[in-house]
Design a protein around this motif. Structure first.
Motif, PDB file in Angstrom:
ATOM      1  N   ASN A 245       0.697  -1.232  -0.064  1.00 29.40           N
ATOM      2  CA  ASN A 245       0.014  -0.006   0.124  1.00 29.40           C
ATOM      3  C   ASN A 245       0.796   1.233   0.010  1.00 29.40           C
ATOM      4  O   ASN A 245       0.309   2.566  -0.361  1.00 29.40           O
ATOM      5  CB  ASN A 245      -0.801   0.124   1.100  1.00 29.40           C
TER       6      ASN A 245
ATOM      7  N   ALA B  41     -17.993   7.038   2.463  1.00 23.86           N
ATOM      8  CA  ALA B  41     -17.483   5.983   2.975  1.00 23.86           C
ATOM      9  C   ALA B  41     -17.782   6.034   4.725  1.00 23.86           C
ATOM     10  O   ALA B  41     -16.978   5.723   5.211  1.00 23.86           O
ATOM     11  CB  ALA B  41     -16.009   5.960   2.854  1.00 23.86           C
TER      12      ALA B  41
ATOM     13  N   LEU C 122     -16.974  -2.149   2.013  1.00 24.41           N
ATOM     14  CA  LEU C 122     -15.863  -1.315   1.400  1.00 24.41           C
ATOM     15  C   LEU C 122     -14.725  -2.351   1.097  1.00 24.41           C
ATOM     16  O   LEU C 122     -14.458  -3.096   1.987  1.00 24.41           O
ATOM     17  CB  LEU C 122     -15.275  -0.292   2.431  1.00 24.41           C
TER      18      LEU C 122
ATOM     19  N   PRO D 275      -9.487  -0.953   3.560  1.00 24.76           N
ATOM     20  CA  PRO D 275      -9.335   0.162   4.002  1.00 24.76           C
ATOM     21  C   PRO D 275      -8.646   1.323   3.248  1.00 24.76           C
ATOM     22  O   PRO D 275      -9.010   2.473   3.489  1.00 24.76           O
ATOM     23  CB  PRO D 275      -8.391  -0.243   5.226  1.00 24.76           C
ATOM     24  N   MET D 276      -7.831   0.987   2.399  1.00 26.96           N
ATOM     25  CA  MET D 276      -7.007   1.619   1.406  1.00 26.96           C
ATOM     26  C   MET D 276      -7.547   1.731   0.152  1.00 26.96           C
ATOM     27  O   MET D 276      -6.889   2.344  -0.785  1.00 26.96           O
ATOM     28  CB  MET D 276      -5.758   1.230   1.237  1.00 26.96           C
TER      29      MET D 276
ATOM     30  N   MET E 269     -12.529   5.370  -2.617  1.00 30.61           N
ATOM     31  CA  MET E 269     -12.914   5.149  -1.521  1.00 30.61           C
ATOM     32  C   MET E 269     -14.522   5.135  -1.442  1.00 30.61           C
ATOM     33  O   MET E 269     -15.275   5.914  -1.115  1.00 30.61           O
ATOM     34  CB  MET E 269     -12.216   5.964  -0.823  1.00 30.61           C
TER      35      MET E 269
ATOM     36  N   ILE F 113      -2.629  -7.483   8.609  1.00 30.42           N
ATOM     37  CA  ILE F 113      -3.415  -6.762   9.556  1.00 30.42           C
ATOM     38  C   ILE F 113      -4.936  -6.805   9.340  1.00 30.42           C
ATOM     39  O   ILE F 113      -5.667  -6.887  10.347  1.00 30.42           O
ATOM     40  CB  ILE F 113      -2.698  -5.454   9.880  1.00 30.42           C
TER      41      ILE F 113
ATOM     42  N   ARG G 299      -7.191  12.741   1.541  1.00 30.44           N
ATOM     43  CA  ARG G 299      -6.866  11.828   0.444  1.00 30.44           C
ATOM     44  C   ARG G 299      -8.150  11.281  -0.152  1.00 30.44           C
ATOM     45  O   ARG G 299      -8.060  10.386  -1.261  1.00 30.44           O
ATOM     46  CB  ARG G 299      -6.206  10.482   1.444  1.00 30.44           C
ATOM     47  N   VAL G 300      -9.445  11.745   0.214  1.00 31.54           N
ATOM     48  CA  VAL G 300     -10.420  11.463  -0.465  1.00 31.54           C
ATOM     49  C   VAL G 300     -11.268  12.546  -1.146  1.00 31.54           C
ATOM     50  O   VAL G 300     -10.960  13.644  -0.576  1.00 31.54           O
ATOM     51  CB  VAL G 300     -11.647  10.763   0.492  1.00 31.54           C
TER      52      VAL G 300
ATOM     53  N   ARG H 299     -12.532  14.653   9.962  1.00 32.96           N
ATOM     54  CA  ARG H 299     -13.529  13.404  10.066  1.00 32.96           C
ATOM     55  C   ARG H 299     -12.433  12.278  10.244  1.00 32.96           C
ATOM     56  O   ARG H 299     -12.523  11.800  11.648  1.00 32.96           O
ATOM     57  CB  ARG H 299     -13.814  13.061   8.712  1.00 32.96           C
TER      58      ARG H 299
ATOM     59  N   TRP I 145     -14.047  10.806  13.969  1.00 32.44           N
ATOM     60  CA  TRP I 145     -14.118   9.269  13.767  1.00 32.44           C
ATOM     61  C   TRP I 145     -13.211   8.513  14.963  1.00 32.44           C
ATOM     62  O   TRP I 145     -13.391   7.256  15.147  1.00 32.44           O
ATOM     63  CB  TRP I 145     -13.637   8.770  12.559  1.00 32.44           C
TER      64      TRP I 145
ATOM     65  N   ILE J 248      -6.493   5.352   8.334  1.00 32.58           N
ATOM     66  CA  ILE J 248      -7.120   3.952   8.183  1.00 32.58           C
ATOM     67  C   ILE J 248      -7.551   3.962   9.918  1.00 32.58           C
ATOM     68  O   ILE J 248      -8.341   3.209  10.254  1.00 32.58           O
ATOM     69  CB  ILE J 248      -5.971   2.947   7.957  1.00 32.58           C
TER      70      ILE J 248
ATOM     71  N   LEU K 292     -10.679   5.260   9.857  1.00 30.43           N
ATOM     72  CA  LEU K 292     -11.924   4.595   9.405  1.00 30.43           C
ATOM     73  C   LEU K 292     -12.343   3.302  10.164  1.00 30.43           C
ATOM     74  O   LEU K 292     -13.266   2.928  10.060  1.00 30.43           O
ATOM     75  CB  LEU K 292     -11.182   3.809   7.926  1.00 30.43           C
ATOM     76  N   HIS K 293     -11.210   2.846  11.013  1.00 32.72           N
ATOM     77  CA  HIS K 293     -11.616   1.640  11.867  1.00 32.72           C
ATOM     78  C   HIS K 293     -12.120   2.234  13.076  1.00 32.72           C
ATOM     79  O   HIS K 293     -12.514   1.362  13.966  1.00 32.72           O
ATOM     80  CB  HIS K 293     -10.285   0.828  12.149  1.00 32.72           C
TER      81      HIS K 293
ATOM     82  N   ILE L 155       2.930   2.097   6.454  1.00 37.57           N
ATOM     83  CA  ILE L 155       1.594   2.481   5.925  1.00 37.57           C
ATOM     84  C   ILE L 155       0.649   1.708   6.705  1.00 37.57           C
ATOM     85  O   ILE L 155      -0.725   2.014   6.855  1.00 37.57           O
ATOM     86  CB  ILE L 155       1.601   2.698   4.675  1.00 37.57           C
TER      87      ILE L 155
END
Lengths: 428, 737
Positions: A68, A119, A147, A150-151, A155, A234, B72-73, B92, B97, B617, B620-621, B706
């Protein structure tokens, strides 16, 4: 939209444009490299996200770095480059014409989720459907709306049409605040006109169930190398813990079986080029996490070309790794999910029968389009790899030969140049 | 940037539920000095995008701050006129988040991020591209198959090419070859090398100027504007360069036990090619046709005493040469002794085809030695598949010697006196190139920096063409041992990179990886102290020096990593949108609660390429972690200027975290040395910290990949524990007293 009928969309494109088929590392590279020279590129990918096989790898050999990391840089270059048009869930239907003037028809499967998707993930909580997680080779599940990773790029969530209950459920539609889900979204056909085409359709793992003596699909603790990548990752089904699928326990011994299908007249006569390095890499995963686990690797030849030899030497330096030149003839499940191997030890000229707690089959690479060839004037070798395609259509990466990331990127960069030559050539 | 800033806050994706948007807007207006501040429940929707676009026009905004999701989005959605400076504030993934809703700490975090975004928008300017007249000619150094292919391919894309070959003829090593092993299906038959056709193609190509029998004397300048002088006196303006200077065979005379140089009928694989050009395969001692040949694989390769690596092509070459023997004399025997047979991919078909020959015997084994026995040679081999120890009598022995890159530094033996007084000779790099090729007039030296084995430094997995000299690309055997097929592919790719560099440079854009970037460093020279840090530390050799030691910039060599900005102790290096002042102002705008509020503040500098996405990430989690961290992404951790750490402690921060990429032999830093340099720099700040009475534990450096998003919250939380243990920054007491 919202109609059941197919809707033809003609995208503005020109004979000076390039089409790249496949959004894995090869296609991504071809598209970005050509666009950064100054050409317009349409990049199509059949999955809902880019990244292809490499995005499902845990680490790259020999640096043991995350795929990634390179993908992120590539996505960053791509996101900001208006010369690249990315279309996911797209497959080529027809290709006609010749160098400098191709007409391509592309079928786009409905994502069901539109560009409004942020997302945020609210939809997942209400989705009642569990489906096998294809990305993790079915070792766990996702909801029908998911999704891809995650990367992921793009997205955006996607709905698995095969398992989604559709309008009878529609809970996700209700919960989505952004009107991002359109359960009636239909398939579309896109007509594209381009001057040249890069085919970077990549590879798929050889079906290990065809190796009927090696117990895959019968014994739970026999997995393939691609599954091992997900197990070690992971964001994989075990959150990166190397365990047996039967009982979730870390194996005390593990065997890597090389040439599982490759270099075998009955399966893949060619060498898959990357499985030796792949297994050595996976041995490193095991040794890092489970230093006391005994590792066996059964091989015909260890193929670590060039500077990759250093990596072989490094792995040979680990304690408790036995390298045995020999072909594994049979694997049988014995008690408690353990496995007995029958191996012809070539160096000693004897048959040995080691027992281990887990087996990883180093299955080989098959061209993705081996069974469903692309339309158009493209030549293949007997295994389905693209050989010298006609001028105007160029193969790159594993569509051309089984190879590693570095060579794929070289190929893909070169293919971008050939594609540029085709769109500027006289008569184009 | 002198001008109007508009701030747009999205309240979607849970942002509005978690933080008080009105309070946040007040921060934008009061602290952020924004002219306009609006919020929208769905900013990335058409309506939101139009709102911003119409404000740009009606309010004549110069800068936009979007407080919403990660930069990034939604890149395609929040995309404006390039003359508008755009700053994205990540409230966000990095705020709502991973922190509890409607919580004072979460609110403070969002407000600090917005303050930082606003000050950046106020201070940064839209870069003005560096535009000079650019030469669209590619220089190719080396006229072997790689250089020839690169020339043909670049010319085929419409570019002028200068091809320089030091030998009087083109073709390089291929001239020595009799036949090539197959590159195409069915991988059974030997191929002609076809050099004559390629040479003719080059000679007839009006876009390619060929200079044979000469070499580069000097290269000055930078991408788009190199001045190249050849030894024949020719002077050419060049846009970019491909180095395809190939390999030399390993010196077989070092293989003492194999008899090379002593036994006349022990030859190398290259000599075998010469012999194969004659009508029969003969042995050098008496010219007699041979009936038995032994091929010894890995003659030097995979051996730490000689070449530790595998030369990739020798297995296929020996299989090919075994056919030379069998084809001329069907009753002859060829023995191949190998460690592993390496015939990857479809080459396996050729291996099988050679195995079909009854006269070819292949076995794994360790060759012990080669000795003369009358007119014949005896090869003794241990641990073979045919027996423990075997001896084979043959007419000729061919050593499959390996390839040494011509970029490999020359090895010299240096006398070292051991503890016992014994003198031993230790091989060392001389620091000189065995085969210099470029003669760059660069402050950092005349050739490409190399890694182990002379590999021209690069991210060889993902971005194999990247060297540490912008605009100079390597291909073929100079880069790695490769066969003809691989050289051709490699050369084509290098040709693309060379023309791409020319085009990117002509548009004022950087080349890989910041290919969108038009900024470049600007030096405030009157404060320069000639300390040479910038000229030494730039991983890409961007700076030259005048005789007084002043740095001279070459903007088109710049990769925009800003490592020089981090290196400069006088802080005179800045980019229009990235400077010591901008980052310094950002951190100074963060509000530091007083000591008795018991809310420590940690400043974290993150590599924007790897650590920053990892943090996204984690968001996101929905991983929850400590809200006392304030993150500033850097182009590369190597662009960290120590003054920022100083500023942070003076401002009252309780700790500073530096999170960059993995460094060392398997470095992952996109700018090669950035994360390592940052770590070295930060170790030097200890003295300053001591003077400020700041405990050294208040600065921590971490390497993060990453995909290690799960480690990031742990790093944060552990560091907070350390800070809690040592207590608040002592400066706080004075600042807020």
């Amino acid at each position: 939209m919202g109609e059941e009928n197919n809707i033809d969309v003609i995208v503005m494109s020109s004979q000076k444009d390039i089409l790249v088929i496949g959004g894995g590392i090869s296609g991504l590279t071809s598209a970005i490299e050509a666009a950064e020279v100054g050409y317009n590129v349409t990049l199509i990918e059949q999955e809902p996200n880019l990244g292809g096989r490499v995005s499902r790898m845990n680490k790259y050999f020999p640096k043991m770095c995350a795929p990634n990391c390179g993908l992120e840089i590539n996505y960053r270059r791509l996101k900001i480059n208006s010369r690249i048009n990315v279309i996911t869930q797209a497959n080529v239907e027809t290709i006609s014409g010749r160098e400098g003037n191709y007409q391509v028809s592309i079928k786009i499967s409905p994502r069901i989720v539109n560009d409004n998707c942020t997302a945020c993930g609210k939809c997942v909580d209400v989705c009642p459907v569990e489906r096998p997680n294809v990305r993790n080779y079915g070792m766990d599940t996702t909801r029908a709306i998911y999704l891809p990773s995650p990367m992921a790029f793009p997205m955006k969530y996607v709905i698995d049409r095969k398992t989604c209950h559709g309008t009878t459920c529609a809970r996700c539609v209700t919960v989505c605040q952004y009107n991002a889900i359109d359960l009636n979204m239909a398939e579309t056909i896109m007509q594209l006109s381009v001057g040249s085409i890069v085919v970077a359709t990549g590879w798929k793992p050889y079906d290990a169930k065809k190796l009927d003596t090696l117990a895959f699909g019968k014994a739970q603790n026999v997995i393939t190398n691609v599954m091992m990548e997900r197990v070690a990752a992971i964001d994989g089904p075990t959150k990166g813990r190397i365990v047996r699928l039967s009982d979730g326990l870390p194996p005390k011994s593990i065997a890597f079986v090389q040439c599982a299908g490759s270099r075998d007249q009955n399966h893949l006569p060619y060498c898959s080029g990357v499985c030796c390095m792949g297994s050595l890499k996976q041995i490193s995963y095991v040794k890092e996490q489970l230093p006391d686990t005994k590792v066996f690797i059964f091989y015909i030849d260890l193929r670590t070309q060039g500077y990759l030899e250093d990596f072989l030497r490094k792995v040979q330096g680990h304690n408790g790794v036995s390298f045995i030149k020999g072909k594994v003839a049979k694997i049988t499940e014995i008690n408690r999910g353990n496995l007995k191997l029958e191996v012809e030890d070539i160096a000693r000229g004897i048959k040995i029968t080691p027992e281990v707690e887990m087996v990883v089959l180093a299955t080989g690479l098959v061209p993705s389009i081996a069974d469903a060839k692309l339309p158009g004037n493209i030549n293949y070798d007997e295994y389905g790899f693209i050989t010298s395609a006609s001028r105007g259509i160029y193969g790159a990466g594993c569509a051309k030969h089984p190879t590693d990331v570095s060579r794929s990127v070289m190929d893909a960069t070169g293919a971008a140049l050939k594609a540029i030559q085709s769109v500027i050539s006289e008569g184009a | 940037m002198a001008g109007k800033v508009g701030v747009y806050i999205c309240s979607g994706c849970g942002i509005g539920d978690a933080i008080d948007i009105n309070k946040l807007s007040a921060v934008a207006i009061e602290d952020g000095k924004s002219a306009v501040c609006k919020s929208n429940a769905f900013l990335c929707n058409k309506e939101g995008v139009e709102l911003i676009n119409s404000d740009i026009k009606s309010e004549r905004l110069n800068s936009i701050v979007i407080a919403a999701c990660s930069p990034r989005v939604k890149v395609d959605v929040f995309h404006y006129d390039p003359q508008i400076f755009l700053e994205r504030v990540n409230i966000r993934e990095h705020v709502v988040w991973c922190h509890p809703a409607n919580n004072e700490d979460t609110q403070m975090l969002a407000e600090d991020y917005l303050r930082m975004g606003c000050i950046r928008a106020n201070k940064a300017e839209v870069p003005v591209p560096y535009m000079e007249k650019v030469s669209k000619t590619v220089l190719v150094v080396g006229g072997g198959i790689t250089g020839m292919t690169a020339s043909i391919e670049a010319a085929g894309a419409g570019y002028e090419v200068c091809l320089v070959e030091k030998e009087p003829v083109l073709g390089g090593m291929l001239n020595k070859m009799y036949r090539l092993y197959p590159k195409t299906p069915p991988y059974r038959d030997l191929e002609e090398h076809g050099l004559e056709t390629s040479i003719k193609e080059i000679r007839n190509n009006s876009r390619i100027r060929v200079f044979t029998g000469t070499e580069v004397e000097k290269i000055e300048g930078a991408p788009g504007m190199y001045d190249v002088i050849l030894k024949n006196g020719e002077s050419i303006r060049i846009g970019s360069i491909i180095q395809a200077t190939g390999f030399r065979p390993y010196d077989a005379s070092r293989l003492v036990n194999l008899g090379y140089g002593k036994l006349r009928d022990v030859i190398t694989n290259l000599q075998m090619e010469e012999i194969a050009k004659s009508s029969k395969i003969y042995r050098p001692s008496d010219g007699k046709e041979v009936k038995s040949v032994a091929f010894i694989q890995c003659a030097g390769q995979r051996d730490r005493e000689h070449l530790a690596y595998c030369s990739s092509i020798c297995c296929m070459t020996s299989l090919k040469q075994a056919l030379y023997v069998i084809d001329r004399s069907p009753e002859a025997n060829a023995y191949i002794f190998y460690k592993d047979i390496r015939t990857p991919a479809q080459y396996e078909d050729f291996y099988k085809r050679v195995q079909e020959e009854p006269g070819v015997f292949l076995t794994k084994g360790d060759v012990k030695n080669v000795t003369q026995d009358g007119s014949k040679l005896t090869v003794e081999v241990n641990n073979t598949l045919l027996g423990e120890e075997i001896a084979v009598s043959v007419d000729l022995v061919v050593l499959a010697t390996g390839l040494v890159s011509n970029s490999q530094p020359e090895t010299i033996k240096t006398e070292v006196i051991g503890e016992n007084g014994n003198v031993t000779l230790v091989p060392q790099d001389s620091g000189r190139y065995a085969e210099p090729a470029l003669y760059l007039n660069y402050r950092q030296g005349p050739e490409l920096p190399t890694l182990k084995y002379g590999l021209p430094d690069s991210h060889f997995i993902c971005f194999p063409y990247e060297t540490r000299r912008t605009g100079i690309y390597t291909a073929g055997c100079v880069r790695q041992p490769s066969d003809t097929a691989a050289c051709i592919d490699d050369a084509t790719g290098a040709a693309l990179k060379a023309i791409q560099c020319i085009e990117q440079t002509s548009r004022g854009h950087a080349v890989h990886p910041r290919t969108w970037d038009q900024s470049y460093p600007d030096l405030y020279m009157s404060r320069c102290t000639q300390c040479r840090r910038c000229t030494e530390e730039c991983p890409f050799g961007m700076y030259d020096e005048d005789e007084k030691g002043n740095p001279l910039t070459n903007p088109t060599r710049c990769r925009r990593c800003a490592i020089c900005l981090g290196a400069c102790p006088e802080r005179i290096i800045s980019f229009k949108d990235y400077s010591v002042d901008i980052i310094g102002s950002m951190l100074k705008t963060i509000e530091i609660p007083s000591e008795d509020q018991k809310k420590p503040r940690i400043l974290a500098f993150l590599c924007e390429n790897d650590a920053y996405p990892a943090m996204d990430i984690a968001g996101l989690h929905r991983v929850q972690y400590n809200p006392w961290i304030r993150v500033i992404p850097l182009r590369c951790l190597g662009s960290l200027n120590l003054i920022w750490i100083n500023d942070a402690f003076n401002k009252g921060f309780d700790g500073v975290l530096l999170i960059g990429c993995v460094h060392g032999d398997d470095y992952q830093c996109h700018y090669i040395k950035g994360s390592e340099l940052a770590e070295i720099r930060s170790s030097k700040i200890q003295e300053t910290l001591n003077r400020l009475m700041i405990e050294s534990e208040r600065v921590e450096v971490h390497q993060l990949q990453i995909d290690e998003w799960n480690r990031l919250p742990i790093i944060f939380d552990n560091f907070i524990e350390v800070i809690n243990r040592i207590g608040p920054n002592p400066i706080k007491r004075f600042l807020l007293a």
